[in-house]
Scaffold this motif. Structure first.
Motif, short mmCIF file in Angstrom:
data_model
loop_
_atom_site.label_atom_id
_atom_site.label_comp_id
_atom_site.label_asym_id
_atom_site.label_seq_id
_atom_site.Cartn_x
_atom_site.Cartn_y
_atom_site.Cartn_z
N GLN A 267 4.30 -37.49 33.07
CA GLN A 267 4.50 -37.60 34.51
C GLN A 267 3.57 -38.66 35.09
O GLN A 267 2.39 -38.73 34.75
CB GLN A 267 4.25 -36.26 35.20
CG GLN A 267 4.66 -36.25 36.66
CD GLN A 267 4.53 -34.87 37.28
OE1 GLN A 267 3.67 -34.09 36.90
NE2 GLN A 267 5.40 -34.57 38.24
N LYS A 268 4.11 -39.49 35.96
CA LYS A 268 3.33 -40.57 36.56
C LYS A 268 2.52 -40.04 37.73
O LYS A 268 2.81 -40.30 38.90
CB LYS A 268 4.27 -41.70 37.01
CG LYS A 268 5.07 -42.34 35.88
CD LYS A 268 6.03 -43.39 36.42
CE LYS A 268 6.85 -44.03 35.32
NZ LYS A 268 7.81 -45.03 35.86
N ALA A 269 1.47 -39.32 37.41
CA ALA A 269 0.61 -38.74 38.44
C ALA A 269 -0.25 -39.82 39.09
O ALA A 269 -0.55 -40.85 38.48
CB ALA A 269 -0.27 -37.66 37.84
N ALA A 270 -0.65 -39.56 40.34
CA ALA A 270 -1.41 -40.55 41.11
C ALA A 270 -2.74 -40.89 40.46
O ALA A 270 -3.26 -42.01 40.61
CB ALA A 270 -1.63 -40.04 42.54
N HIS A 271 -3.34 -39.95 39.72
CA HIS A 271 -4.65 -40.20 39.13
C HIS A 271 -4.59 -40.96 37.81
O HIS A 271 -5.63 -41.26 37.22
CB HIS A 271 -5.40 -38.87 38.92
CG HIS A 271 -4.68 -37.90 38.02
ND1 HIS A 271 -4.75 -37.98 36.65
CD2 HIS A 271 -3.89 -36.84 38.30
CE1 HIS A 271 -4.03 -37.01 36.12
NE2 HIS A 271 -3.50 -36.30 37.10
N LEU A 272 -3.38 -41.30 37.34
CA LEU A 272 -3.24 -42.07 36.11
C LEU A 272 -3.08 -43.55 36.44
O LEU A 272 -2.13 -43.95 37.11
CB LEU A 272 -2.04 -41.58 35.29
CG LEU A 272 -2.14 -40.17 34.69
CD1 LEU A 272 -0.87 -39.84 33.95
CD2 LEU A 272 -3.35 -40.05 33.78
N ASP A 273 -4.00 -44.37 35.94
CA ASP A 273 -3.91 -45.81 36.17
C ASP A 273 -2.74 -46.43 35.41
O ASP A 273 -2.11 -47.38 35.88
CB ASP A 273 -5.21 -46.50 35.73
CG ASP A 273 -6.40 -46.09 36.57
OD1 ASP A 273 -6.19 -45.63 37.72
OD2 ASP A 273 -7.54 -46.22 36.08
N ASP A 274 -2.47 -45.91 34.22
CA ASP A 274 -1.45 -46.48 33.33
C ASP A 274 -0.69 -45.36 32.63
O ASP A 274 -1.00 -45.03 31.47
CB ASP A 274 -2.12 -47.41 32.32
CG ASP A 274 -1.13 -48.08 31.37
OD1 ASP A 274 0.09 -47.98 31.63
OD2 ASP A 274 -1.58 -48.67 30.37
N PRO A 275 0.30 -44.74 33.28
CA PRO A 275 1.02 -43.62 32.66
C PRO A 275 1.71 -44.01 31.36
O PRO A 275 1.71 -43.23 30.40
CB PRO A 275 2.03 -43.21 33.74
CG PRO A 275 1.47 -43.72 35.02
CD PRO A 275 0.74 -44.98 34.66
N GLU A 276 2.30 -45.21 31.31
CA GLU A 276 2.97 -45.63 30.09
C GLU A 276 1.97 -45.78 28.94
O GLU A 276 2.24 -45.40 27.80
CB GLU A 276 3.71 -46.95 30.31
CG GLU A 276 4.95 -46.84 31.18
CD GLU A 276 4.64 -46.82 32.67
OE1 GLU A 276 3.46 -47.03 33.04
OE2 GLU A 276 5.56 -46.59 33.45
N GLY A 277 0.79 -46.33 29.25
CA GLY A 277 -0.24 -46.43 28.23
C GLY A 277 -0.73 -45.07 27.77
O GLY A 277 -1.00 -44.86 26.59
N MET A 278 -0.83 -44.14 28.73
CA MET A 278 -1.21 -42.78 28.38
C MET A 278 -0.19 -42.16 27.44
O MET A 278 -0.54 -41.51 26.46
CB MET A 278 -1.35 -41.93 29.64
CG MET A 278 -1.56 -40.44 29.39
SD MET A 278 -3.13 -40.07 28.63
CE MET A 278 -4.12 -39.78 30.10
#
Length: 376
Positions: A276-287
């Motif tokens: 999930q592309k949460a606001a606290h993730l700078d790079d969701p795809e990288g995560m």
């Protein structure tokens, strides 16, 4: 020797030559929608997978019923697959639609056509040794985030497992202890629920500080644990609602663990993850990629075990090993005729392992390892 002094012997029947009834995931649908036929070895035979001009993905038996040409070496023409040998045109329903050089198509020009399901950007094929179509109540749940813009795309992995029956991977859903010894984490809570065609594992866990660092990710703090609700829907497709807990935020993900058999002693293992592309993730795809690569390491650890272990039908268990025999009874429902499925295979069963003793032992081992490392 008799009684407690009797040597426990491993009992092993041959792996079943029959393949499980149910929906099996062949992979990402987009990988089959490139205008060319794809050869897939599954269920002990060759299949051809192709998308027609209408976009529908079809699965047929792999060899032309005319003179045995390999349809996977043929050409997609319109909504049909053309045999490379004599250009017989086969539709997704298994009927020969035309023969360019012939006046008419023989009435018996039929080949095997496999029911398909495209859902959540994944392609499924239905297998039933009795030849029955999929019942309307046998479904794969829709994964809410798989087609939503606020989730990443699938990060997907595929590997071929030789020399093992796919029961090995299904056993993992009840095997609490292997998470500590093989995957370098340990469950603080572990429960199984079986009912109908669904087998569920409920788990909370923490990582082993002595075996791997509790790494931080961009935008989030140190990871402190995870919560997992993982369910097999049928014999081969597991959906895991997986939450990683960090000191100041959670990362929500969905992990897919699925497989399809090649033969009785080999299978294709596939797994993928979305985040999930949460606001606290700078790079969701990288995560998602980092999480997927970490999960890949775990599966590689499993594969190393499977390739070197014995098949065992009478495992010797202790109280904390989980309901292995009950799981295998549940699993058997997919290998018998529908009319032979018994209530014992499908009735609701729940089992929660008391993790007190394992966690005491494991925590002591971890602390001892850390202390030994610090003093060396």
């Amino acid at each position: 020797m008799t009684g407690v002094d009797e040597v426990r012997r491993i009992e092993t029947d041959a792996a079943p030559t029959r393949f499980a009834r149910g929906w099996h995931c062949l992979g990402l649908a987009k990988d089959f929608r490139n205008g060319t036929p794809h050869q897939v070895k599954a269920f002990g035979q060759e299949l051809v997978v192709f998308a027609g001009a209408d976009g529908k993905i079809n699965v047929l038996d792999g060899f032309c019923r005319h003179m045995g040409g390999n349809l996977a070496q043929g050409t997609v023409k319109g909504n049909e697959i053309a045999c490379p040998f004599h250009d017989w045109r086969w539709g997704g329903d298994g009927r020969c639609k035309s023969i360019p050089y012939a006046r008419r198509v023989p009435l018996r020009a039929r080949t095997g056509s496999w029911p398909t399901l495209e859902q959540d950007n994944l392609l499924f094929v239905w297998n039933d040794p009795q030849g029955n179509p999929p019942p309307v109540d046998v479904t794969i749940p829709i994964i809410e985030g798989a087609t939503r813009d606020d989730w990443t795309d699938w990060v997907w992995y595929t590997t071929v497992i030789e020399g093992a029956h796919c029961r090995e991977i299904v056993d993992n859903i009840v095997d609490m202890a292997h998470f500590f010894y093989v995957h370098y984490s340990f469950p603080t809570y572990f429960k199984n629920i079986f009912e109908g065609p669904v087998a569920t594992q409920l788990q909370k866990g923490v990582g082993r500080e002595d075996a791997r660092p509790q790494a931080t990710q961009s935008g989030v703090a140190k990871m402190v644990g995870n919560t997992s609700v993982a369910s097999y829907h049928g014999p081969s497709f597991m959906i895991d609602d997986l939450t990683y807990h960090y000191e100041d935020a959670d990362v929500e993900s969905v992990l897919i663990n699925c497989h399809y058999p090649i033969s009785e002693n080999s299978f294709v293992l596939q797994y993928g993850i979305i985040v999930q592309k949460a606001a606290h993730l700078d790079d969701p795809e990288g995560m998602a990629r980092k999480m997927g690569d970490f999960i890949r390491i775990g599966f590689e650890q499993d594969v190393a075990i499977w390739k070197n272990k014995a098949r065992i039908d009478n495992p010797l268990l202790c109280e904390e090993d989980g309901p292995v025999y009950q799981l295998r009874r549940w699993y058997e429902q997919f290998y018998v005729d529908v009319e032979d499925v018994t209530a014992e295979m499908t009735e609701r069963f729940e089992f929660e392992i008391d993790t007190t003793r394992p966690n005491e032992a494991w925590r002591a081992e971890v602390e001892a390892n850390i202390a030994a490392r610090a003093s060396s």
